[in-house]
Design a protein around this motif. Structure first.
Motif: not given
Length: 502
Positions: A66-77
């Motif tokens: 439901f929030r795939p962009n959140f996973i992508q934007d904060h992948a390193r963190l």
């Protein structure tokens, strides 16, 4: 090339270090039971770790959907936080094995929660790094990892407390921090569920489409986004249903059954070794059918049939009774190894994001392990032998019935009567490359057109590439559109050897 091979070898060793110290895998903690000298502490650790793993995996899975962009934007963190949580949890776990004053159930519960919270991120991190393996190579890797882990667990059982803790600490540190500091040689581009759908609908290729950080047009509304997610999960389950079912059965069986053989050796340890030895020859076998079909519709049903025969002879005639427990563990360990190999191989086409695949895997494993521990607890239910035997019989029967059904349906006929020579195969691949370059086919479409050019069905292609049939249909439509053709026969004609026409 040597540098890449060395890196892959080091990565395999690091993966082995992670797998051999992962506490959620029950044989890895057997050696520490004597260190802790308290069943209450171990029970608190395991139960809290399972609960935290279930919750963390469910949250990670929901966020990925439901929030795939959140996973992508904060992948390193996310990777850094997961490594820190898991490393701290493992350090504290080894600490209570050394410091007797810390062996309190409440402390063990906190440690278990910390490990479980970081474990889902660690599993996704490692799973993502294995995205370049085909099914045979994936099965070979899993057999080596599981067999070696069993051997390490066996050696651990003979070590005194301090050497055991020290060696485990080193291995756990390697397995935890290696993926954080060492770049992957074949690191995939991130892919969200909505972008996978968008790539297909736009005629692009999932394998090469970069993350654009936005929903596709078809998913711009909440209704469209929900439809895309539902469609993706349907395809996910259709492709990995055998693996998901097998892993769940393995986890439940290991939770229910606790058997020791040969002077207190855990049967799961020996079962993993035997399963790896049985599966290794398949990694080097050849067949005109997809390897997935060979594993799930031939090899496993045959082993299941053998297990049913041994079980019947053991209970009705008193023969092979000693082989039933060890055989059961070997069978379910083989099922688990095949399930893990399917998960690894499903990463190669990149139809499904790794975060969804591996969080789903861990969620099912943790959930069914917890159910198994609950139902296998003597004070709660009893009759664990009857429960494990019933599970074995039902699952083996289901595998055999499914194999018979697939055989009767016969959707994957062998379409090549003769194996082409090396020169013929090379010439065919060259014609495929030329056609793909001329009409601008994507790498995935180039791969699929080679199957179509040999006359294979969409079901055959899906089983070979471990993707859904609907994805094959979409790629096939894109191929027809780009080539200006309307049937598979035209593709076969276009890829036929010009010398055959003469």
């Amino acid at each position: 090339m040597n540098a890449i091979n060395d890196s892959i070898g080091l990565e395999t060793l690091a993966l082995l270090a992670f797998f051999a110290t992962m506490p959620i895998y029950s044989p890895n903690v057997v050696a520490f039971q004597e260190c802790l000298d308290s069943l209450d502490v171990m029970s608190a650790l395991v139960s809290s770790m399972m609960g935290a793993s279930i919750l963390a995996s469910a949250v990670y899975l929901a966020t990925s959907l439901f929030r795939p962009n959140f996973i992508q934007d904060h992948a390193r963190l996310i990777r850094i936080v997961g490594c820190i949580l898991y490393a701290v949890g493992m350090a504290l776990f080894l600490g209570i094995c050394v410091v007797a004053a810390l062996r309190i159930a409440a402390i063990a519960s906190c440690i278990g929660c910390t490990i479980g919270a970081g474990l889902s991120i660690m599993v996704v991190t490692w799973g993502t790094r294995l995205s370049s393996y085909g099914l045979k190579h994936a099965l070979l890797l899993i057999c080596v990892i599981c067999g070696s882990t069993a051997a390490i667990n066996w050696v651990f059982s003979f070590l005194p407390d301090m050497p055991l803790v020290a060696i485990t600490a080193v291995l756990a540190a390697i397995g935890t921090f290696y993926p954080l500091f060492v770049p992957a040689q074949h690191h995939p581009s991130p892919q969200t569920p909505t972008e996978s759908v968008h790539a297909l609908k736009e005629g692009g290729d999932i394998h090469d489409t970069a993350l654009r950080g936005a929903f596709s047009e078809s998913s711009s509304s909440p209704l469209g986004a929900s439809a895309s997610r539902i469609d993706m999960m349907k395809r996910f389950i259709s492709v990995l249903a055998p693996a998901l079912t097998g892993l769940s059965m393995f986890a439940f069986f290991m939770g229910v059954s606790r058997v020791t053989v040969f002077d207190n050796m855990h049967a799961e340890v020996l079962g993993n070794v035997f399963a790896a030895v049985l599966l290794l020859p398949l990694c080097f076998s050849t067949s005109k059918r997809p390897f997935l079909v060979v594993l799930c519709n031939v090899a496993l049903p045959l082993v299941a049939c053998a297990m049913l025969c041994i079980t019947v002879l053991a209970y009705d005639f008193g023969l092979f009774a000693a082989l039933v427990p060890l055989g059961s563990y070997t069978f379910f360990c083989a099922v688990a190894q095949i399930s893990l190999a399917l998960g690894v191989a499903s990463m190669r086409p990149r139809e499904f994001p790794p975060c969804i695949t591996w969080t789903f895997y861990l969620l099912l494993f943790s959930l069914f392990s917890a159910f198994g521990l609950l139902f296998g607890h003597p004070s709660a239910f009893g009759q664990t032998e009857f429960l494990s035997s019933s599970l074995l019989a039902l699952y083996c029967s289901a595998l055999i019935v499914y194999a018979i059904f697939e055989l009767m349906r016969d959707t994957l006929p062998v379409q090549e009567a003769n194996t082409p020579s090396v020169d013929e195969a090379s010439s065919f691949e060259k014609r495929c490359d030329d056609l793909a370059q001329k009409f601008g086919l994507s790498p995935r479409e180039r791969e699929i057109i080679a199957f179509l050019g040999r006359g294979h069905t969409s079901a055959y292609v899906a089983k070979s590439l471990i993707i859904s049939e609907s994805t094959v249909y979409t790629h096939t439509r894109n191929i027809y559109r780009k080539l200006g053709m309307g049937s598979k026969e035209e593709i076969i004609q276009a890829l036929s050897d010009p010398r055959d026409a003469r």
